[in-house]
Design a protein around this motif. Sequence first.
Motif, short mmCIF file in Angstrom:
data_model
loop_
_atom_site.label_atom_id
_atom_site.label_comp_id
_atom_site.label_asym_id
_atom_site.label_seq_id
_atom_site.Cartn_x
_atom_site.Cartn_y
_atom_site.Cartn_z
N SER A 140 10.60 8.52 3.18
CA SER A 140 9.21 8.35 2.77
C SER A 140 9.04 8.83 1.34
CB SER A 140 8.29 9.16 3.69
OG SER A 140 6.96 9.11 3.23
N THR A 141 8.39 8.00 0.53
CA THR A 141 8.17 8.36 -0.88
C THR A 141 6.72 8.64 -1.20
OG1 THR A 141 7.96 6.03 -1.48
CG2 THR A 141 10.17 7.00 -1.62
N GLY A 142 5.82 8.28 -0.28
CA GLY A 142 4.40 8.48 -0.54
C GLY A 142 3.64 8.82 0.72
N SER A 143 2.33 8.68 0.64
CA SER A 143 1.46 9.05 1.76
C SER A 143 1.18 7.89 2.70
CB SER A 143 0.14 9.60 1.23
OG SER A 143 -0.52 8.63 0.42
N GLU A 144 1.62 6.67 2.35
CA GLU A 144 1.27 5.50 3.14
C GLU A 144 2.50 4.69 3.58
OE1 GLU A 144 -1.73 5.25 4.22
OE2 GLU A 144 -2.37 6.96 3.01
N ILE A 175 -5.62 -2.92 4.35
CA ILE A 175 -6.03 -4.17 4.99
C ILE A 175 -5.47 -4.15 6.41
CG2 ILE A 175 -6.02 -6.68 4.88
CD1 ILE A 175 -5.36 -6.42 1.89
N SER A 176 -6.34 -3.88 7.37
CA SER A 176 -5.91 -3.77 8.76
C SER A 176 -5.33 -5.10 9.24
CB SER A 176 -7.10 -3.38 9.64
OG SER A 176 -6.68 -3.18 10.97
N GLY A 177 -4.17 -5.01 9.90
CA GLY A 177 -3.49 -6.21 10.37
C GLY A 177 -2.59 -6.85 9.34
N GLU A 178 -2.58 -6.28 8.12
CA GLU A 178 -1.72 -6.81 7.05
C GLU A 178 -0.78 -5.73 6.52
OE1 GLU A 178 -2.27 -8.60 2.61
OE2 GLU A 178 -3.49 -9.51 4.20
N ASN A 179 -1.31 -4.72 5.85
CA ASN A 179 -0.45 -3.63 5.37
C ASN A 179 -0.58 -2.37 6.21
OD1 ASN A 179 -2.88 -2.49 4.47
ND2 ASN A 179 -2.55 -3.12 2.34
N PHE A 180 -1.39 -2.44 7.27
CA PHE A 180 -1.58 -1.32 8.20
C PHE A 180 -1.95 -1.88 9.56
CE2 PHE A 180 -4.51 1.46 10.47
CZ PHE A 180 -3.82 2.65 10.51
N ARG A 186 0.86 -1.20 0.00
CA ARG A 186 0.00 0.00 0.00
C ARG A 186 0.89 1.24 0.00
NH1 ARG A 186 -3.53 3.30 3.67
NH2 ARG A 186 -5.31 3.89 2.37
N THR A 187 0.98 1.88 -1.14
CA THR A 187 1.84 3.05 -1.27
C THR A 187 1.07 4.36 -1.38
OG1 THR A 187 1.91 2.81 -3.69
CG2 THR A 187 3.62 1.66 -2.42
N ASN A 188 -0.26 4.27 -1.61
CA ASN A 188 -1.06 5.48 -1.72
C ASN A 188 -2.50 5.18 -1.29
OD1 ASN A 188 -2.66 4.61 -4.16
ND2 ASN A 188 -0.58 4.58 -5.05
#
Length: 208
Positions: free
Chosen positions: A115-119, A80-85, A72-74
Amino acid sequence: MNSQNKQLPKIALEQNGFVLVEAEDFTSQSNSEIRKWHITTITQNPTATDAGKSHASSASGKAYIEILPDTRTNHEEKLISGENFSDKPGAVAVVSYKVNFQKPGRYFVWAKIYSTGSEDNGVHVGIDGTWPESGKRMQWCEGKNSWFWDSKQRTQEVHCGVPYQIYLDVLQPGVHEIQFSMREDGFEMDQWIMTIDKDFNPTNDSKF
């Protein structure tokens, strides 16, 4: 293996209320089944499998760590809570460091990230397996596409973070475990600092 040949864990030493640690000098990882911290160096680039670009050449010691895989880059890509966040500190991708503190007290935490993005600009910090409110949601908005020091806590009112709110209380001298855990995957960290000086700012010092 001969016990004398085993590599001893690196223990950082706090001196005069200050400690600086290279991110790749962690002693252990846990909760790494879904996401894991990976070391990137000039010759080793695990981000290549994620179509990522290495930033080792500009990192301190030519090495840093990153939480992978980065899916997840943007804002358009699915959260996905618990996976990429993870808004729950200590739940996913925990990296641990040992620090010998000579002076107990309240230590403000700084970290240098890319950091390259918002996520890819949030992480949690804790101590000895505990995750106090003052260590949750470290946030970076400035310094995109460069290594950048900051110490701010994301709040509901201020998404880019409030200064002076990221700290850990070291209650007793001795060796403690300082831990960082994933908030967003793709998070890259080069170094981190703990200091009892509330007014200290590494961006004002050329040696950092």
